[in-house]
Motif scaffolding. Structure first.
Motif, mmCIF file in Angstrom:
data_model
loop_
_atom_site.group_PDB
_atom_site.id
_atom_site.type_symbol
_atom_site.label_atom_id
_atom_site.label_comp_id
_atom_site.label_asym_id
_atom_site.label_seq_id
_atom_site.Cartn_x
_atom_site.Cartn_y
_atom_site.Cartn_z
ATOM 1 N N LYS A 333 0.862 -1.177 0.000
ATOM 2 C CA LYS A 333 0.000 0.000 0.000
ATOM 3 C C LYS A 333 0.898 1.225 0.000
ATOM 4 O O LYS A 333 2.102 1.127 0.233
ATOM 5 C CB LYS A 333 -0.924 0.000 1.227
ATOM 6 N N TYR A 376 -6.918 -2.616 0.713
ATOM 7 C CA TYR A 376 -6.080 -3.039 -0.413
ATOM 8 C C TYR A 376 -6.206 -4.536 -0.708
ATOM 9 O O TYR A 376 -5.456 -5.070 -1.517
ATOM 10 C CB TYR A 376 -4.615 -2.701 -0.126
ATOM 11 N N ALA A 401 -3.021 -4.919 -5.328
ATOM 12 C CA ALA A 401 -2.706 -3.769 -4.483
ATOM 13 C C ALA A 401 -1.824 -2.767 -5.217
ATOM 14 O O ALA A 401 -1.980 -1.552 -5.051
ATOM 15 C CB ALA A 401 -2.009 -4.247 -3.206
ATOM 16 N N LEU A 404 -3.802 -0.387 -7.177
ATOM 17 C CA LEU A 404 -4.399 0.671 -6.344
ATOM 18 C C LEU A 404 -3.382 1.772 -6.049
ATOM 19 O O LEU A 404 -3.727 2.964 -6.019
ATOM 20 C CB LEU A 404 -4.938 0.075 -5.044
#
Length: 504
Positions: A333, A376, A401, A404
């Protein structure tokens, strides 16, 4: 075996000091014995090695501490003799170190009363002084060689810059000296175990730069250089142990992986603290950076490609004595990606990582009950359909993830004068601290993905990033891009005339 000058210097010092903790993870020749294992890096009450060891360490002003373990290499360490500060013992049968106590042996006869003590102490002091001078000389010669190589433009074919890890890019670095790849443990990842303990005790905490459920991150000073000290909370001990374990057994030296310095249990304010000491990056996490900073497309590409280089290095298995198993992060993340002073990214926080080696087909998932960050999580994790016995499954969740993270970068990139405020993924459909069920409904039931801004289509770099996000978010995990494909695609984009400097 030929040793570089720096490694010879350190090895001679270790021989003089008689440090024989050994490394149970190193390959060895000959029969293996089972040994009692009692030190912060033990995975259990016993370990396997070519011989068993007991090491007694006494720091000034403190009581002696004993460490039991096993050894596999550098057998000459077992032929040294006791010094004023360190005693060690080696034996060659199973559990032969179990009932050995060097503390008792050391306190039975005061050293001053031992025949010849003064003469041995004088000789030993002279030897240590001589060896220290030789080691410093080797470091000096090594520095000269490195400067000459830099002047000739030497660089890695893998696109990595210097293998020396420096928290500061100005002036000479003591950490650079310590962390030269010839001066670390056999893994090439960190300092020798007892040197790590010494470094940890010399760090002065300066300011708290971050807090979370895991604990705190402080900026510390070590001999005038800034380092990051991650102090784990007691309930997150397994994350500390896992990161320590991975960094000390795996070759993770890479420009786009957070540089590891040392790990230690230390006593502060009458309580035991779990420390992980790493390089310090003043820009903080990518999450923090994007809050403050809008991006031009080329800077967005630079951040993306450097993060992809780090993820690709984690995911790939490298064979050979200086190799590494494949690693899946499992908690990727923007908060776990740091921004370096050269505006490249490096990946941090391996507390949930899993490892896999093709040769043994062994999947090492650790013993950490903590789960990743719900916002995530990939759909197969949220609906509990992930194959936990398949390593590829964990890599596919990293790719979800990573898509993202790309979305977070793209939103903060200016196109035709337009840019959005920073928002986390799914900010418009789930609460600030979403529950598992919140995310499951949005991602699995409604099959939503973050909305990609239409304006990205106006820029060729951002348009390519938008397409890459979509290919990271395929519902079928096996259909998603690989980290290597992401890296190569982004590198190809960076080969345009406006290529940003410093891309791996």
């Amino acid at each position: 075996m030929t040793l570089g000058p720096c490694r010879r210097g350190l090895l001679m010092l270790l021989l003089a000091l008689g440090l024989t903790l050994g490394d149970p993870e190193e390959p060895s020749q000959g029969p293996q014995v089972t040994c009692t294992c009692k030190n912060p890096h033990c995975r259990g009450p016993t370990c396997q090695g070519s011989w068993c060891t007991v090491v007694l360490v006494q720091e000034q002003g403190s009581h002696p501490q004993e460490y039991w373990g096993c050894g596999n290499k550098h057998q000459e360490l077992c032929k040294g003799r006791p010094t004023e500060f360190v005693n060690h013992y080696c034996c060659y049968s199973s559990l032969c170190n179990h009932n050995v106590s060097l503390v008792l042996a050391a306190t039975q006869t005061p050293p001053e009363q031992t025949p010849g003590y003064g003469q041995r102490r004088l000789i030993l002091g002279s030897m240590l002084a001589f060896l220290a001078v030789m080691a410093l000389g080797a470091l000096g010669l090594w520095h000269i060689r490195r400067r000459q190589e830099k002047q000739r433009g030497f660089h890695s074919d893998l696109g990595e810059s210097s293998l020396i890890l420096k928290p500061s890019e100005q002036g000479d670095s003591m950490l650079g000296d310590f962390l030269d790849s010839d001066c670390t443990t056999g893994s090439g990842s960190g300092l020798p175990f007892l040197v790590q303990r010494t470094v940890a005790r010399q760090v002065a905490l300066v300011e708290c730069v971050g807090k979370g459920r895991y604990g705190e991150v402080w900026r510390g000073l070590w001999h005038g250089e800034s380092v990051a000290v991650k102090i784990f909370s007691s309930r997150d001990e397994q994350s500390w142990f896992r990161e320590t374990e991975i960094y000390n057994t795996v070759l993770l030296r890479h420009d786009n992986i957070l540089g590891f310095i040392a790990s230690d249990m230390t006593s502060r304010n009458s309580s035991t603290q779990l420390w992980l000491i790493t390089h310090y990056h003043e820009h903080g996490s990518l999450y923090d950076f994007l809050q403050r900073q809008t991006l031009e497309p080329q800077l967005a590409l630079k951040l993306a490609v450097s993060a992809a280089c780090g993820l690709a290095h984690l995911h790939v298995e490298i064979f050979g004595t200086q190799g590494k198993p494949a690693i899946a992060h499992r908690d990727l993340k923007s908060r776990n990606v740091l921004v370096k002073s050269n505006l490249q990214c490096c990946i941090a926080d391996l507390g949930l990582a899993v490892m896999h080696s093709q040769g043994s087909d062994y999947l090492d998932i650790g013993h950490n009950p903590r789960v990743g960050t719900k916002r995530y999580m990939a759909p197969e994790v949220l609906d509990e359909q992930i194959r936990t016995d398949c390593f590829e499954s964990y890599k596919w969740t990293d790719i979800w993830a990573f898509g993202l993270v790309l979305w977070e970068i793209a939103r903060r990139t200016v196109v035709n004068g337009i840019v959005e405020d920073y928002r986390p993924p799914f900010y418009d459909v789930v609460p600030n601290d979403p529950s598992f069920e919140d995310m499951k409904k949005v991602v699995c039931v409604d099959q939503q993905t973050p909305t990609i801004p239409i304006r990205l289509a106006a820029d060729p770099v951002l348009s390519a990033l938008a397409q890459m996000m979509r290919e990271c978010w395929y519902p079928s995990p096996s259909a998603r891009l690989t980290a290597l494909r992401i890296k190569k695609t982004l590198q190809k984009l960076s080969h345009s005339p406006e290529k940003p400097k410093g891309i791996c």
